[in-house]
Design an enzyme around this catalytic site. Structure first.
Site, short mmCIF file in Angstrom:
data_model
loop_
_atom_site.label_atom_id
_atom_site.label_comp_id
_atom_site.label_asym_id
_atom_site.label_seq_id
_atom_site.Cartn_x
_atom_site.Cartn_y
_atom_site.Cartn_z
N GLU A 295 0.84 -1.05 -0.09
CA GLU A 295 0.06 -0.15 -0.01
C GLU A 295 0.72 1.22 0.06
O GLU A 295 1.88 1.55 0.63
CB GLU A 295 -0.97 -0.12 1.33
CG GLU A 295 -1.87 1.18 1.34
CD GLU A 295 -2.77 0.90 2.64
OE1 GLU A 295 -3.63 1.84 2.75
OE2 GLU A 295 -2.24 0.45 3.36
N LYS B 243 -9.35 2.83 -2.96
CA LYS B 243 -9.67 1.98 -1.55
C LYS B 243 -11.03 2.33 -1.06
O LYS B 243 -11.39 3.40 -1.24
CB LYS B 243 -8.64 2.42 -0.67
CG LYS B 243 -8.44 1.52 0.61
CD LYS B 243 -7.53 2.30 1.52
CE LYS B 243 -7.43 1.36 2.80
NZ LYS B 243 -6.24 1.93 3.81
N CYS C 266 -5.65 -3.15 1.73
CA CYS C 266 -5.57 -3.23 3.41
C CYS C 266 -6.79 -3.35 4.09
O CYS C 266 -7.56 -4.32 4.04
CB CYS C 266 -4.74 -1.86 3.70
SG CYS C 266 -4.06 -2.39 5.50
N PHE D 250 24.03 4.89 29.83
CA PHE D 250 24.18 3.59 30.33
C PHE D 250 24.25 3.35 31.74
O PHE D 250 25.56 3.86 32.35
CB PHE D 250 25.41 2.71 29.55
CG PHE D 250 25.24 1.50 29.74
CD1 PHE D 250 24.31 0.47 29.41
CD2 PHE D 250 26.46 0.57 30.29
CE1 PHE D 250 24.31 -0.76 29.59
CE2 PHE D 250 26.26 -0.72 30.47
CZ PHE D 250 25.29 -1.36 29.91
N SER D 251 23.69 2.85 32.53
CA SER D 251 23.62 2.76 33.84
C SER D 251 24.05 1.52 34.50
O SER D 251 24.32 1.25 35.68
CB SER D 251 22.20 3.09 34.44
OG SER D 251 21.16 2.01 34.16
N GLY D 252 24.04 0.52 33.53
CA GLY D 252 24.32 -0.77 34.23
C GLY D 252 23.07 -1.52 34.54
O GLY D 252 22.93 -2.78 35.20
N GLY D 253 21.97 -0.92 34.33
CA GLY D 253 20.74 -1.53 34.79
C GLY D 253 20.26 -2.29 33.46
O GLY D 253 20.58 -2.05 32.40
N ASP E 84 17.28 -2.12 31.61
CA ASP E 84 16.55 -1.05 30.50
C ASP E 84 17.66 -0.57 29.76
O ASP E 84 17.60 -0.92 28.47
CB ASP E 84 15.85 0.00 31.06
CG ASP E 84 14.70 -0.43 31.97
OD1 ASP E 84 13.95 -1.51 31.57
OD2 ASP E 84 14.34 0.03 33.16
N ASN F 100 15.99 14.28 40.90
CA ASN F 100 15.81 14.88 39.70
C ASN F 100 16.84 15.76 39.16
O ASN F 100 17.11 15.65 37.92
CB ASN F 100 14.23 15.44 39.62
CG ASN F 100 13.20 14.57 39.91
OD1 ASN F 100 13.19 13.31 39.53
ND2 ASN F 100 11.88 15.29 40.09
N THR G 202 15.88 5.25 27.50
CA THR G 202 15.96 3.91 27.81
C THR G 202 14.86 3.47 28.74
O THR G 202 14.71 2.52 29.26
CB THR G 202 17.19 3.47 28.66
OG1 THR G 202 17.23 4.34 29.84
CG2 THR G 202 18.65 3.88 27.71
N GLU H 161 7.32 2.55 33.47
CA GLU H 161 7.79 3.71 33.96
C GLU H 161 6.82 4.95 33.40
O GLU H 161 6.38 5.83 33.86
CB GLU H 161 9.24 3.87 33.66
CG GLU H 161 9.99 2.94 34.54
CD GLU H 161 11.53 2.96 34.13
OE1 GLU H 161 12.26 2.35 34.84
OE2 GLU H 161 11.92 3.55 33.11
#
Length: 537
Positions: free
Chosen positions: A43, A113, A149, A287-290, A292, A369, A393, A398
């Site tokens: 389409e 369509k 479609c 990059f946090s090492g967590g 996510d 924060n 991330t 969340e």
């Protein structure tokens, strides 16, 4: 006689008319070399899907018409091959979603369509008028009809094609992905098309377009509903299927994937196409090492290659040693550039600057924060300097309850796992490690923490993720009432808490970057709740 139908599972780019036309020509050339009589593209294959408000510009239709005419001329070399091309079409003061059948340098037929979807992520009634007439054409004694479609999902367009004599229904599609969508398509087409006694060629788009993923998975059914061919998931593909007296000869059926494989490949495709189609040279990940950020990093590396991914660890006074160790281990495994930039000095400077203002007040989420916002500022500064896009991330759990910081961990250009619930994050990590062991096991097994205060754990602020995700899915994705969710076995207090958090955090989600949609209802295009509202159900 045998008729060979080629399904060209294309990755069109919205607005790249010349580039899309080139892809169509390349697919026709490949199909012609295999003796194809018909080539079916998805389409709106000539302009990409969805073009959204490009469809309100007269110049868009004018350039599309010019490009279609040029495409006709270019395809003239492939004699007697019917090529189905999707494009918008202006007729007088009306605009249509159309398929033109190109043959020997001419437009032999044009189908408009009939059914225009106007729910979930679709708003085609904003742009298009509805067609009314069937189109059926004959090739080597077999009669082929066309639907587009939504026509094969609702309305009476399939019956009109059958009544006009169609034995095989050709259905160009731009059907977006959500988990288990491929099986749902097949079952729906058995009910809607096979029940009418027609065979079906379902040619679906592939590729990422902003938050939408088109997963391909094009397929062919015979008139009894038997699956005779299926193309690849989330990959450009071309397959020839032979038809004898209107019935397909069984061909290659790509293997089906478990839901984790479906989602992971969709996320990889989404990142690759968003970054490449928009011309970003590389990506940055805080990059946090967590878990996510680990999943996001794995997806980015699989999508782009390690050379185009940079991970930045930004430790604070509350970063645990285990996070440093796990971060260093993972970046070593995937081979990306890795930097550690401490935020301690910035955090101290902020607290000193605000010390007189906050005198006598104890530390709380304000200071938490500030740390997140320092990290967001650092990442965006690096993005400005190097032209890289920041991949955020945060996960769906969340985002639902607002466990995220505006202008902090929400700062960035593309939210990779925005529609992935936390419980699914763990499943996807396990899936990726089943392919090759790149995510350290401790990242997956340790309790998740934002590490913004001493000994912090996510579950200090939130219900257990299996409970949170269960309530979120029922309330947000399935539109269940609080009473229905309680009746399903969830504690009333937890249901009240989670649904309240979902409501009051709409203002945050409106300011979040776009992200990949992998469920049938994602925050964004699917979810349009007012920020200011006193309604309570």
């Amino acid at each position: 006689m045998t008729v060979k139908v080629a399904i060209a599972q294309m990755n069109s780019v919205v607005g790249d008319l010349a580039g899309n036309a080139k892809k169509i020509i390349e697919n026709v050339e490949l199909a012609a070399a295999q003796g194809a009589d018909i080539v079916v593209t998805p389409e709106l294959s000539l302009v990409g899907y969805p073009p959204e408000d490009l469809l309100l510009r007269a110049a868009f239709y004018h350039q599309t018409e010019q490009c279609l005419n040029n495409l006709c001329s270019s395809l003239k070399q492939f004699s007697n091959i019917y090529v189905l091309v999707g494009h918008p079409l202006a007729i007088a003061d009306e605009y249509y979603n159309a398929i033109s059948v190109l043959l020997n340098g001419e437009i032999a037929h044009t189908y408009l369509k009939h059914s225009l979807p106007n729910d979930a992520v679709f708003d085609e009634k904003r742009y298009f008028a509805t067609g009314k007439d069937p189109v059926v054409f004959e090739v080597k004694g077999c009669r082929f009809g066309i639907n587009i479609c939504e026509d094969v999902w609702s309305g009476n367009a399939p019956e009109l094609a059958r009544d006009a004599g169609a034995q095989v229904l050709l259905a160009p599609n731009a059907s977006p992905f959500h988990m288990n969508k491929s099986d749902f398509r097949v079952e729906t087409m058995r009910k809607n098309i096979s029940s009418l006694g027609m065979s079906l060629v379902y040619a679906n788009l592939v590729g990422g377009q902003d938050e939408l993923i088109f997963d391909g998975n094009s397929f062919v059914l015979d008139s009894s509903g038997t699956l005779c061919a299926r193309l690849q998931h989330c990959s450009v593909d071309l397959q020839i299927v032979e038809f004898i007296h209107g019935q397909p000869v069984p061909a290659l059926i790509a293997p089906s994937l478990a839901v984790e494989g479906q989602i992971y490949q969709a996320l990889v495709l989404g990142v690759r196409d968003y970054v490449v189609k928009n011309g970003f040279p590389s990506v940055l990940i805080g990059f946090s090492g967590g878990v996510d950020s680990a999943l996001t990093l794995a997806i980015a590396v699989d999508a782009l290659g390690a050379s185009k991914v940079r991970a930045v660890m930004m430790p604070s006074p509350y970063t645990a040693e285990i996070s440093w160790l796990d971060s260093r281990e993972m970046v070593h495994r995937v081979g990306v550039r890795y930097d550690e930039i401490s935020i301690n000095a910035c955090f101290s400077a902020f607290k000193q600057t605000l010390s007189s203002e906050f005198a006598g007040l104890k530390e709380d989420t304000t200071e938490e924060n500030i740390q997140a916002r320092i990290r967001g500022t650092i990442l965006m500064a690096m993005s400005n300097k190097y032209g890289s896009i920041v991949l955020t991330t945060g996960n769906k759990s969340e985002m639902a309850v607002g466990y995220c910081t505006l202008y902090g961990d929400m700062a960035g250009g593309f939210a990779v796992i925005k529609d992935v619930a936390k419980t699914m994050v763990y499943r996807l990590c396990a899936y990726r490690n089943s392919l090759s062991d790149i995510i350290p096991e401790r990242i997956i097994t340790r309790p998740p923490s934002a590490e913004l205060r001493p000994d912090q754990k996510d579950q200090d602020s939130l219900p257990p993720y299996d409970i949170l995700d269960g309530i979120m899915q029922r309330y947000m994705e399935e539109n269940q009432s609080r009473a229905e969710i309680v009746a399903a076995g969830f504690a009333e207090a937890e249901v009240e808490r989670v649904t309240r958090l979902i409501k009051i955090n709409e203002y945050k989600r409106r300011q979040a970057p776009v992200g990949i949609r992998i469920t049938h209802r994602a925050f964004g295009r699917d979810w349009r709740y007012p920020i200011t509202s006193k309604f309570r159900d």
